[in-house]
Design a protein around this motif. Structure first.
Motif, short mmCIF file in Angstrom:
data_model
loop_
_atom_site.label_atom_id
_atom_site.label_comp_id
_atom_site.label_asym_id
_atom_site.label_seq_id
_atom_site.Cartn_x
_atom_site.Cartn_y
_atom_site.Cartn_z
N ALA A 46 -8.99 10.26 8.14
CA ALA A 46 -8.35 10.47 6.85
C ALA A 46 -7.44 9.30 6.48
O ALA A 46 -7.42 8.86 5.32
CB ALA A 46 -7.53 11.77 6.87
N GLU A 47 -6.69 8.79 7.44
CA GLU A 47 -5.78 7.68 7.16
C GLU A 47 -6.55 6.41 6.81
O GLU A 47 -6.17 5.67 5.91
CB GLU A 47 -4.88 7.43 8.37
CG GLU A 47 -3.83 6.35 8.15
CD GLU A 47 -2.85 6.68 7.04
OE1 GLU A 47 -2.31 5.73 6.43
OE2 GLU A 47 -2.63 7.88 6.76
N LEU A 81 0.81 -1.22 0.00
CA LEU A 81 0.00 0.00 0.00
C LEU A 81 0.84 1.27 0.00
O LEU A 81 0.31 2.36 -0.22
CB LEU A 81 -0.93 0.02 1.22
CG LEU A 81 -1.96 -1.11 1.32
CD1 LEU A 81 -2.84 -0.90 2.54
CD2 LEU A 81 -2.81 -1.19 0.07
N LEU A 82 2.14 1.14 0.25
CA LEU A 82 2.99 2.32 0.26
C LEU A 82 3.28 2.77 -1.17
O LEU A 82 3.57 1.95 -2.04
CB LEU A 82 4.31 2.02 0.98
CG LEU A 82 4.19 1.73 2.49
CD1 LEU A 82 5.56 1.36 3.04
CD2 LEU A 82 3.63 2.93 3.21
N PRO A 83 3.20 4.08 -1.44
CA PRO A 83 3.47 4.57 -2.80
C PRO A 83 4.94 4.39 -3.18
O PRO A 83 5.83 4.47 -2.33
CB PRO A 83 3.09 6.05 -2.73
CG PRO A 83 3.19 6.41 -1.28
CD PRO A 83 2.83 5.17 -0.52
N ALA A 91 -14.48 1.37 0.42
CA ALA A 91 -13.69 2.61 0.38
C ALA A 91 -14.58 3.82 0.17
O ALA A 91 -14.40 4.86 0.81
CB ALA A 91 -12.64 2.52 -0.73
N ARG A 92 -15.55 3.69 -0.72
CA ARG A 92 -16.46 4.80 -1.01
C ARG A 92 -17.26 5.19 0.22
O ARG A 92 -17.45 6.39 0.50
CB ARG A 92 -17.39 4.37 -2.15
CG ARG A 92 -18.51 5.31 -2.51
CD ARG A 92 -18.02 6.56 -3.18
NE ARG A 92 -19.12 7.26 -3.80
CZ ARG A 92 -20.06 7.95 -3.14
NH1 ARG A 92 -20.00 8.04 -1.83
NH2 ARG A 92 -21.03 8.56 -3.79
N THR A 93 -17.72 4.20 0.98
CA THR A 93 -18.53 4.48 2.16
C THR A 93 -17.70 5.13 3.27
O THR A 93 -18.09 6.15 3.85
CB THR A 93 -19.16 3.17 2.69
OG1 THR A 93 -19.94 2.57 1.64
CG2 THR A 93 -20.06 3.44 3.88
N VAL A 94 -16.55 4.54 3.58
CA VAL A 94 -15.71 5.06 4.65
C VAL A 94 -15.16 6.44 4.29
O VAL A 94 -15.14 7.35 5.13
CB VAL A 94 -14.55 4.08 4.95
CG1 VAL A 94 -13.54 4.70 5.91
CG2 VAL A 94 -15.10 2.78 5.51
N THR A 145 -6.18 4.66 3.14
CA THR A 145 -5.70 3.28 3.06
C THR A 145 -6.70 2.39 2.34
O THR A 145 -6.32 1.55 1.51
CB THR A 145 -5.43 2.73 4.48
OG1 THR A 145 -4.47 3.57 5.13
CG2 THR A 145 -4.90 1.31 4.41
N LEU A 146 -7.98 2.55 2.64
CA LEU A 146 -9.00 1.75 1.96
C LEU A 146 -9.06 2.06 0.47
O LEU A 146 -9.27 1.17 -0.35
CB LEU A 146 -10.36 1.98 2.60
CG LEU A 146 -10.62 1.23 3.91
CD1 LEU A 146 -11.96 1.63 4.50
CD2 LEU A 146 -10.60 -0.27 3.68
N VAL A 147 -8.88 3.33 0.11
CA VAL A 147 -8.88 3.70 -1.31
C VAL A 147 -7.70 3.05 -2.02
O VAL A 147 -7.85 2.51 -3.13
CB VAL A 147 -8.83 5.23 -1.47
CG1 VAL A 147 -8.52 5.61 -2.92
CG2 VAL A 147 -10.16 5.85 -1.06
N ARG A 148 -6.54 3.08 -1.41
CA ARG A 148 -5.37 2.45 -2.04
C ARG A 148 -5.58 0.95 -2.20
O ARG A 148 -5.24 0.37 -3.23
CB ARG A 148 -4.12 2.72 -1.19
CG ARG A 148 -3.64 4.16 -1.26
CD ARG A 148 -2.46 4.41 -0.35
NE ARG A 148 -2.02 5.80 -0.42
CZ ARG A 148 -1.16 6.35 0.41
NH1 ARG A 148 -0.63 5.62 1.40
NH2 ARG A 148 -0.80 7.61 0.28
#
Length: 342
Positions: free
Chosen positions: A253-254, A3-5, A281-284, A258-261
């Motif tokens: 925010a974190e 998950l890290l860019p 991810a959309r809900t959270v 994280t869920l989006v990634r």
């Protein structure tokens, strides 16, 4: 799944952030409040030259050749800066045109020469070779094309013959209109259920990314203010009430980021549980954006309630985005209908 860019992804974020701070300053854009169009053509073409519109599109389709993961990073920054403009419609519209074999049309959209507005059906709609139904149109001013999108299909139609009636918008930098489409011919459309589902899933993740960006942007704005603003000779961030609110904002925010990634990588890898993670991810992210935007105003005290400050921009943008490509109720319903991930 990492998950890290990567270093390359960090460079994309740095470039996007610098451009947004230069060209999309919210104080400067306030002069366009209530205007039918908030992005001029020259600026739009500069965004195109940076490759933003085709970032996740395959090179053989005219794109840059990255993936949804990089597109999500772009949209997170767009959300963090409360950036106005039809970015979502453009990215999705270019994909529809390219995959439909409309190469010239895709090139025009990717190059910023044809502007796409997002059109979401209000009630029942028919989306196929022709499009019918009443649609809510976002960023309609100056649009050349309308992207009519549902969970079952999407189509691009020529905006030239469509009469869009302007409506009051909650967000003055997001022009809103309504149009009645009666068997309007599609110039490009998705082909089959699988392609339609893929586009909707991508759109869901990108909206989630923008919402996660709002959550992160407001958390950062509150933290900076809490360090700079002093009362009784000390920064207000030293007060427990403010400190705890900022900490809660950072956690929300974190979690959203994280869920989006995770969701974007699940889609890229073609995992069976990708729809579940996209809706999660959309809900959270939606909940985090709305909550953080509201708390951000509170953290800024009296100045946060003024029109001159940008805190209110995030409140209205969050409320708008949580109603883009579905809403909380519809995504929760989809989430519950999906099998739990293994």
């Amino acid at each position: 799944m990492d998950l890290l860019p990567t270093a390359e992804q960090d460079e994309i974020v740095t470039t996007v952030r610098a451009q947004l701070e230069k060209d999309f300053d919210l104080h400067g854009l306030s002069a366009l409040d209530g205007a039918p169009s908030v992005v001029d053509r020259d600026l739009w073409r500069r965004c195109a030259e940076l490759g933003w519109f085709g970032l996740g599109l395959d090179e053989d389709l005219g794109g840059v050749g990255y993936t949804l993961a990089e597109e999500a990073l772009l949209f997170t920054e767009l959300g963090s800066h409360a950036t106005p403009g039809p970015f979502l419609a453009t990215v999705l519209g270019a994909r529809v045109a390219a995959r439909a074999g409309a190469g010239d049309l895709a090139t025009a959209v990717l190059g910023g020469d044809r502007v796409v507005a997002l059109a979401e059906p209000e009630g029942a709609a028919v989306v196929g070779d022709t499009v019918s139904g009443t649609v809510r149109v976002t960023d309609h001013g100056g649009a050349d094309l309308l992207l009519v999108v549902t969970a079952d299909g999407a189509a691009l139609v020529d905006a030239g013959g469509v009469d869009v009636l302007a409506r009051p918008s909650l967000d003055p930098l997001v022009p809103l209109g309504v149009a009645d489409l009666a068997a309007v011919r599609a110039v490009a459309r998705t082909d089959g259920a699988a392609q339609a589902a893929d586009l909707w899933r991508r759109g869901t993740v990108l909206v989630a990314a923008a919402l996660a960006g709002i959550a992160a942007g407001t958390a950062a704005q509150s933290t900076e203010y809490a360090k700079d603003r002093e009362q009784f000779g000390v920064p207000i961030g030293s007060f427990q009430a403010v400190k705890h609110r900022c900490a809660d904002m950072a956690v929300r925010a974190e979690a959203a980021t994280t869920l989006v990634r995770y969701a974007s990588l699940a889609v890229v890898e073609g995992r069976d549980d990708a729809p579940f993670h996209a809706d999660a991810a959309r809900t959270v992210a939606g909940d985090a954006a709305v909550a953080n935007a509201q708390v951000n105003v509170q953290n800024h005290g009296g100045i946060g309630f003024t029109w001159e400050h940008t805190a209110h921009r995030y409140v209205t943008r969050a409320q708008y985005r949580v109603r883009t490509l579905g809403d909380r109720r519809s995504h929760l319903a989809d989430l519950l209908a999906e099998p739990a991930p293994a």
